[in-house]
Scaffold this motif. Structure first.
Motif, PDB file in Angstrom:
ATOM      1  N   TRP A   1      -4.528   0.822   2.749  1.00 22.49           N
ATOM      2  CA  TRP A   1      -3.769   2.016   3.112  1.00 22.49           C
ATOM      3  C   TRP A   1      -2.410   2.039   2.431  1.00 22.49           C
ATOM      4  O   TRP A   1      -1.690   3.031   2.526  1.00 22.49           O
ATOM      5  CB  TRP A   1      -3.561   2.092   4.623  1.00 22.49           C
ATOM      6  N   ALA A   2      -2.049   0.970   1.761  1.00 21.41           N
ATOM      7  CA  ALA A   2      -0.710   0.878   1.177  1.00 21.41           C
ATOM      8  C   ALA A   2      -0.607   1.702  -0.103  1.00 21.41           C
ATOM      9  O   ALA A   2      -1.541   1.758  -0.909  1.00 21.41           O
ATOM     10  CB  ALA A   2      -0.372  -0.580   0.876  1.00 21.41           C
ATOM     11  N   ASP A   3       0.533   2.330  -0.287  1.00 16.35           N
ATOM     12  CA  ASP A   3       0.869   3.010  -1.527  1.00 16.35           C
ATOM     13  C   ASP A   3       2.063   2.268  -2.100  1.00 16.35           C
ATOM     14  O   ASP A   3       3.149   2.272  -1.502  1.00 16.35           O
ATOM     15  CB  ASP A   3       1.204   4.476  -1.259  1.00 16.35           C
TER      16      ASP A   3
ATOM     17  N   VAL B   1       7.414  -1.872  -3.848  1.00 23.26           N
ATOM     18  CA  VAL B   1       7.626  -1.434  -2.468  1.00 23.26           C
ATOM     19  C   VAL B   1       6.390  -0.671  -2.003  1.00 23.26           C
ATOM     20  O   VAL B   1       5.924   0.237  -2.689  1.00 23.26           O
ATOM     21  CB  VAL B   1       8.869  -0.532  -2.354  1.00 23.26           C
ATOM     22  N   CYS B   2       5.864  -1.063  -0.844  1.00 25.45           N
ATOM     23  CA  CYS B   2       4.649  -0.437  -0.327  1.00 25.45           C
ATOM     24  C   CYS B   2       4.930   0.267   0.992  1.00 25.45           C
ATOM     25  O   CYS B   2       5.708  -0.226   1.814  1.00 25.45           O
ATOM     26  CB  CYS B   2       3.545  -1.481  -0.110  1.00 25.45           C
ATOM     27  N   GLU B   3       4.310   1.420   1.173  1.00 21.37           N
ATOM     28  CA  GLU B   3       4.370   2.112   2.456  1.00 21.37           C
ATOM     29  C   GLU B   3       2.968   2.562   2.829  1.00 21.37           C
ATOM     30  O   GLU B   3       2.125   2.787   1.964  1.00 21.37           O
ATOM     31  CB  GLU B   3       5.308   3.308   2.400  1.00 21.37           C
ATOM     32  N   SER B   4       2.722   2.695   4.118  1.00 21.97           N
ATOM     33  CA  SER B   4       1.401   3.086   4.593  1.00 21.97           C
ATOM     34  C   SER B   4       1.191   4.577   4.420  1.00 21.97           C
ATOM     35  O   SER B   4       2.082   5.381   4.697  1.00 21.97           O
ATOM     36  CB  SER B   4       1.221   2.715   6.066  1.00 21.97           C
TER      37      SER B   4
ATOM     38  N   GLN C   1      -4.369  -0.136  -6.933  1.00 28.10           N
ATOM     39  CA  GLN C   1      -3.038  -0.641  -7.254  1.00 28.10           C
ATOM     40  C   GLN C   1      -2.917  -2.147  -7.029  1.00 28.10           C
ATOM     41  O   GLN C   1      -1.827  -2.703  -7.138  1.00 28.10           O
ATOM     42  CB  GLN C   1      -1.992   0.077  -6.384  1.00 28.10           C
ATOM     43  N   GLY C   2      -4.048  -2.783  -6.700  1.00 26.66           N
ATOM     44  CA  GLY C   2      -4.018  -4.218  -6.444  1.00 26.66           C
ATOM     45  C   GLY C   2      -3.470  -4.575  -5.081  1.00 26.66           C
ATOM     46  O   GLY C   2      -2.922  -5.664  -4.876  1.00 26.66           O
TER      47      GLY C   2
END
Length: 668
Positions: free
Chosen positions: A231-233, A238-241, A286-287
């Protein structure tokens, strides 16, 4: 060419009497329907009469249920109209303004309901707060008090709302089968909402609402596993859900909000909601998952719109399903996915459970497309039977909803050879005809219900604790999010042209391959199949199609005895280029219910090569589809003629998407 302006896109509309029109078709050699279409005619039943009949029917259902009930009866009360002037432009209003509109509407609704709520309190009833969409009141009424409530002067209608919801599935060819990778190659993954203003919650990606039953299997809560890395972008480390909201819609206390943020994570939960959401918008490209390093494996475990946001809501009854749909719309959902059905409400086309019919109609007019699983009820013991020849479940049977069937894909099997799943719901329902010729159809007419079919036999869904379900399950539950997310990508690509959900629906219909349609001649397929709808979906970004190519989104208002003439896409009536290999069209004829639908006739003409008729679609139906390939499309000057045969007073809105290209027709 994306304008819907009739002047820009060469739409001409003029009066033509029926006898002249049918003589014209006959002179071209078109086969006429068996029914005498010019017999005696009379006034059609008024829409208000049909609506009143439906209200009385739901009232009778509630009163009958209350007579035997021992617990409070869950209902939704219609307390009258409240103007919603912002509705037609809801998708373009910025987030802060939306919040103010919703707050003002809630306050106005609550003020108007004060007397009724005091009355209900005196009877010992419980209620929830309004969502702000419609002037409805969700209530639990002591059985003996139901007749008294129904007679209250503020109550216009009373809808049964106790019915439970069921997920529609049975206990990686997805990307290749639907060609969705072409969207990814064009950098269309649901990241940009293609709007001119700030969206509701301050993020500008496509928003897919996934609404699920509160309980899906083994009595475990049907939550979404928010901890999954997919679910991470991630950007610049920096990742956000992308799970923006998680709401549970259920009764907790009197006068509480219908839908509240899900508190905490259950120790155990059903995976159905996680599976459905990951098909729509899971992403490993995006890994995000360090344990999945192979690029092919990352791709096959990624969903259809991998950069879209998910709004996740659960509901435990039709009353709360109405609240969940309303809440998702007000939060800014572009598309709403319903991988669920209500068997108890699937035995009559006039059913209105939880006030859902009006909610669906309102959010559609506001721009949110609703996509629903058709059901897996094509069995001897199927629970959904809205007609003797139909197994499609409610609410997929509602006219503005995209009802999705299940293509039984299998590893190594050519998508074009994959059959419809044996249990996938299908069939026709008998509906009334509106307009002056309704008397010619006293028994009604049969129309298909399934809109389109998509792969629903999938694996590699996200599962609990960051894992993946590789077993594979089948059902229209998993076909629906393919269409819902694909619709989000279409909206990202075309923006304002498909801002109207009804236009977006016509675009989705155009992307069917015409499986099982009528084939009057070589290279021609017209009409909708009772099993497949518009056929197997084949999503393609227009940008990736081979030139020469053209596309148009058009809408127009059609009255009885009027004929609209459209030329193909942006050809201006000129011949197709010799390199053009295929032309496709999807049409949605808008109707608020199925009690008296407009009957529209369609014919396809080549005005250059001998001024011949290519095909005619003279069957009734709100969803229409056509595909022309060689030799029918060869240097044709294509003209589409749409005739309002028997149309309710005031006319009807018609939405058309058509496109042509020069690529391989088998891939489209």
């Amino acid at each position: 060419m994306y304008s819907s302006d009739a002047d820009d896109l060469e739409i001409t509309i003029h009066d033509v009497d029926l006898e002249s029109y049918l003589k014209e078709l006959s002179s071209f050699g078109a086969g006429m329907p068996a029914t005498d279409m010019i017999g005696a005619n009379g006034p059609a039943p008024a829409a208000q009469e049909a609506q009143a009949e439906g209200i009385q029917r739901t009232l009778a259902d509630v009163l009958e249920y209350a007579r035997d009930a021992e617990e409070p009866v869950e209902v939704v009360l219609d307390v009258g109209d409240l103007p919603f002037p912002e509705l037609p432009r809801w998708s373009t209003i910025d987030g802060e303004s939306r919040k103010r509109v919703v707050a003002d509407r809630k306050a106005a609704i609550e003020r108007g309901q004060e007397n009724l709520k005091r009355f209900l309190d005196e009877l010992g009833a419980r209620t929830t707060k309004p969502t702000g969409l419609l002037n409805h009141l969700h209530a639990w009424i002591p059985p003996e008090a139901v007749p008294e409530v129904a007679d209250h002067p503020d109550v216009r209608a009373i809808y049964p709302a106790w019915q439970s919801l069921s997920p529609l599935y049975d206990l990686e060819e997805l990307r290749e089968a639907t060609f969705l990778s072409e969207y990814w190659d064009q950098d269309k993954k649901g990241e940009r909402a293609s709007r001119t203003c700030e969206p509701a919650e301050g993020y500008d990606d496509i928003k897919i609402a996934v609404i699920e039953p509160s309980i899906a299997a083994m009595f475990f809560p049907n939550g979404i596993d928010r901890s999954h890395p997919g679910w991470a972008d991630c950007e610049f480390g920096v990742c956000e859900s992308r799970i923006r909201s998680v709401f549970n819609c259920s009764l907790t206390a009197t006068d509480a909000e219908s839908c509240r943020p899900w508190a905490g994570e259950p120790q155990e939960f059903s995976n159905h909601g996680t599976w459905v959401s990951s098909i729509a918008a899971g992403d490993l490209t995006q890994g995000q998952d360090p344990n999945t390093t192979d690029p092919y494996e990352r791709r096959t475990r990624t969903g259809v719109a991998p950069e879209a946001s998910i709004l996740y809501l659960t509901a435990n009854s039709t009353g709360f399903l109405s609240a969940a749909i309303a809440s998702a719309f007000l939060l800014g959902a572009d598309v709403i996915n319903l991988s669920l059905g209500v068997a108890e409400c699937s035995h009559d086309l006039k059913t209105d459970c939880g006030g859902l019919n009006q909610v669906i109609r309102t959010v559609t007019e506001g721009g949110a497309l609703i996509v629903a699983a058709a059901g897996n009820e094509q069995t001897p013991t199927g629970r959904c039977r809205p007609g003797s020849d139909c197994s499609v479940c409610y609410p997929a049977i509602r006219p503005s909803v995209v009802a999705v069937g299940n293509v039984e894909t299998a590893r190594g099997l050519d998508y074009d050879l994959a059959d419809i799943a044996e249990t996938s719901s299908r069939g026709t329902v008998t509906v009334g005809i509106g307009g002056r010729y309704s008397a010619l159809f006293p028994e009604g007419v049969a129309i298909p219900v399934v809109s389109i079919a998509a792969p629903g036999n999938l694996c590699s869904y996200f599962s609990e604790e960051g894992t993946y379900d590789e077993i594979g399950r089948s059902g229209t539950s998993f076909a629906a999010p393919v269409i819902a997310a694909g619709a989000g990508l279409v909206r990202e690509e075309f923006g304002p042209a498909v801002r109207d959900a009804r236009m977006l629906k016509s675009h989705i219909l155009a992307m069917g391959d015409g499986t099982d349609a009528e084939t009057p001649s070589r290279g021609v397929a017209v009409g909708m199949s009772s099993t497949w709808g518009a056929g197997r979906v084949k999503f393609h970004s227009f940008e990736s199609m081979e030139s020469p190519k053209g596309i148009a989104h058009r809408s127009f208002h059609l009255r009885e005895n009027e004929r609209a003439i459209l030329t193909a896409a942006d050809t201006k009536g000129e011949r197709f280029d010799p390199r053009v290999t295929q032309w496709k069209m999807g049409m949605y004829i808008d109707a608020s219910d199925l009690s008296g639908i407009p009957y529209v006739l369609i014919s396809y003409h080549d005005t250059c090569n001998g001024r011949r008729i290519i095909a005619a679609d003279l069957e009734a139906g709100l969803e229409r589809h056509a595909v022309l390939e060689s030799p029918a499309v060869n240097q044709a000057c294509l003209e589409i003629r749409v005739y309002g045969y028997s149309v309710p007073e005031g006319g009807v809105e018609v939405f058309v998407t058509d496109y042509y290209h020069s690529g391989d027709p088998a891939q489209h």
